[in-house]
Scaffold this active site. Structure first.
Site, PDB file in Angstrom:
ATOM      1  N   CYS A 329       0.835  -1.208   0.000  1.00  0.00           N
ATOM      2  CA  CYS A 329       0.000   0.000   0.000  1.00  0.00           C
ATOM      3  C   CYS A 329       0.870   1.259   0.000  1.00  0.00           C
ATOM      4  O   CYS A 329       1.528   1.546  -0.986  1.00  0.00           O
ATOM      5  CB  CYS A 329      -0.984  -0.039   1.169  1.00  0.00           C
ATOM      6  SG  CYS A 329      -2.392   1.078   0.951  1.00  0.00           S
ATOM      7  N   HIS A 431      -3.615  -5.560   1.133  1.00  0.00           N
ATOM      8  CA  HIS A 431      -3.359  -5.886   2.541  1.00  0.00           C
ATOM      9  C   HIS A 431      -3.758  -7.342   2.786  1.00  0.00           C
ATOM     10  O   HIS A 431      -4.727  -7.836   2.214  1.00  0.00           O
ATOM     11  CB  HIS A 431      -4.176  -4.982   3.463  1.00  0.00           C
ATOM     12  CG  HIS A 431      -3.730  -3.563   3.461  1.00  0.00           C
ATOM     13  ND1 HIS A 431      -2.555  -3.140   4.046  1.00  0.00           N
ATOM     14  CD2 HIS A 431      -4.305  -2.450   2.936  1.00  0.00           C
ATOM     15  CE1 HIS A 431      -2.420  -1.829   3.891  1.00  0.00           C
ATOM     16  NE2 HIS A 431      -3.473  -1.395   3.215  1.00  0.00           N
TER      17      HIS A 431
END
Length: 491
Positions: A329, A431
């Site tokens: 991310c 994630h």
């Protein structure tokens, strides 16, 4: 009409074990044949999760939902506060971005939110036999009492009996419990039906005289004394025992960003017996890791500039010549060429240079992407979720890491992440990318081969979690008075 049974776990302070006790009770009630729902009206955390329908919620209630045998849903944690800077946070309400506010602005919104919570809670009453509610911090924050919507204020709102938990491991548990009770109003004290001593080490016989004296002082019984025992379960605050396998041959290092988020991305790695995970906070900590992870961040640009200032960016660039790097991310965004912020979502800087290790540019958008995904590469399946404000654009010659084929249950076809030509630097928005067996096994076996170690099958993290949830429930059931708890909830 059947009336919903409710029990609320409050604590003498933060990190006394409220979340894990709620988790245990959810699994116990499920084992006993009841439909049970976890609930926390307001949570503050940098770790979050994306539900099957693209909503955002706190990680603690995700684990509690798993313990209850439920699919996590945003109504279990209707208010999530995600700190963005000093005295500021992003408000997530019912899984969607509500807005940004200062601490005072949010405090003044609580009455309005309280009314919404009360209406919403009525829907839970129609679906379950029992709801296990978690408080936040301490109910004795007397400066917050008038607008409380997460501790005694919420318990009163839904008429829930309360058990008060204290952490004996940190010391002062009797003073904490007695002091908390002293600062409550008479009505609030009457709502507390018992105490739980958590994280106990030692001989219970030595503790018993203190329990008797405490009961004489506060006039409520001790419902249980739960031993100190670590389980391989995720921790929403990132208080991970990274050095559990400190002498393990595989050294994985995680850059500890000032605004690091989604600590749970590493939980699946720490269960592997030959893996040691550690944080890097300075150049001196860097060492010679077998794998370097640049994690997610609540403010990517500010954290990138912090790495630049302390010299860690140069260490990462130097390491990239020979080592393996995975950015997740915000960490993925940092590894790219440039980070552009035309709407000043994260910073006053319109453009910031990245580390230049991946051939992508990031543009921060006003709308947050929140989605559950399934993806693959040539020989690897992964699953997880995306939470990000930025979009990465591929520059000429960039190679995607994964192809996403499922978003929130719908078929799609789009690229995710990037990998350099050498194949040792990669980034992804996903994630939980290590939670699945295949990608984790591939990454670790590549390291094992480079170190002339025998390859291994990765541990099934979901199966391990279920086993640990049952072990946790057994431990708590053995050490608290469940008959008394069933009595106070009217079952």
């Amino acid at each position: 009409m059947f009336k919903l049974a409710k029990i609320m776990i409050q604590g003498t302070g933060s990190s006394v074990g409220k979340s894990i006790l709620v988790t245990a009770l959810c699994r116990i009630f499920k084992q006993d044949g009841y439909t049970v729902c976890p609930y926390k009206s307001q949570n503050m955390a940098l770790n979050s999760y994306i539900t099957y329908d693209g909503k955002e919620m706190g990680r603690a209630q995700v684990l509690q939902a798993h313990a209850a045998g439920l699919e996590p849903e945003a109504y279990m944690n209707p208010i999530l506060l995600k700190p963005t800077g000093d005295k500021k946070c992003q408000i997530i309400f019912n899984g969607e971005v509500y807005g940004n506010s200062t601490a005072m602005e949010y405090h003044n919104m609580k009455t309005k939110f309280g009314e919404k919570l009360k209406d919403q809670f009525k829907n839970i009453e129609e679906k379950f036999d029992i709801v296990v509610i978690e408080g936040a911090g301490s109910p004795a924050e007397i400066n917050l009492r008038d607008k409380d919507i997460v501790n005694m204020g919420f318990a009163e709102m839904v008429d829930a009996p309360v058990l008060l938990a204290g952490d004996i491991d940190r010391g002062g548990v009797f003073a904490s419990l007695a002091g908390t009770m002293l600062l409550l109003t008479e009505e609030e004290r009457n709502r507390v039906k018992g105490t739980i001593i958590n994280k106990f080490r030692g001989d219970i016989e030595i503790l018993k005289p203190g329990l008797k004296m405490l009961e004489d002082i506060i006039k409520i019984p001790t419902v249980g004394v739960v031993p100190y025992l670590k389980f391989q379960l995720e921790d929403e605050d990132g208080a991970i025992d990274f050095n559990r396998n400190i002498n393990a041959p595989i050294d994985i290092a995680v850059i500890k960003l000032p605004r690091i988020s989604n600590f749970t991305d590493f939980d699946a790695l720490k269960v592997e017996e030959d893996v040691s995970i550690r944080y890097i906070t300075s150049k001196e900590d860097f060492g010679k890791p077998d794998l370097l992870i640049v994690p997610g961040s609540k403010n990517t640009i500010e954290d990138l500039l912090a790495l630049r200032k302390c010299g860690l960016e140069e260490k990462i660039k130097e390491y990239s010549k020979t080592g393996t790097i995975i950015g997740i991310c915000g960490g993925y965004q940092m590894l790219g060429k440039t980070l552009k912020d035309p709407y000043k979502v994260e910073s006053e800087e319109l453009e910031t240079q990245g580390m230049g290790l991946l051939n992508v540019d990031t543009v921060f958008e006003k709308e947050k992407v929140t989605t559950r995904v399934k993806a693959n590469s040539e020989d690897t399946e992964v699953y997880g979720y995306e939470i990000h404000m930025g979009i990465c654009n591929y520059k000429e010659g960039a190679k995607p890491l994964f192809n996403i084929y499922d978003e929130n249950g719908k078929k799609v076809n789009r690229n995710d992440g990037a990998i350099n030509e050498k194949g040792n630097v990669m980034g992804t928005y996903i994630h939980g990318v290590f939670d699945g067996v295949e990608f984790r096994e591939k990454v670790l076996n590549n390291i094992r081969k480079s170190k002339n170690m025998e390859e291994r099958n990765a541990i099934n993290y979901e199966n391990l979690r279920e086993k640990n949830l049952d072990m946790l429930a057994d431990l708590v059931r053995e050490n608290i008075d469940m008959d008394y708890i069933y009595k106070i909830i009217g079952m």
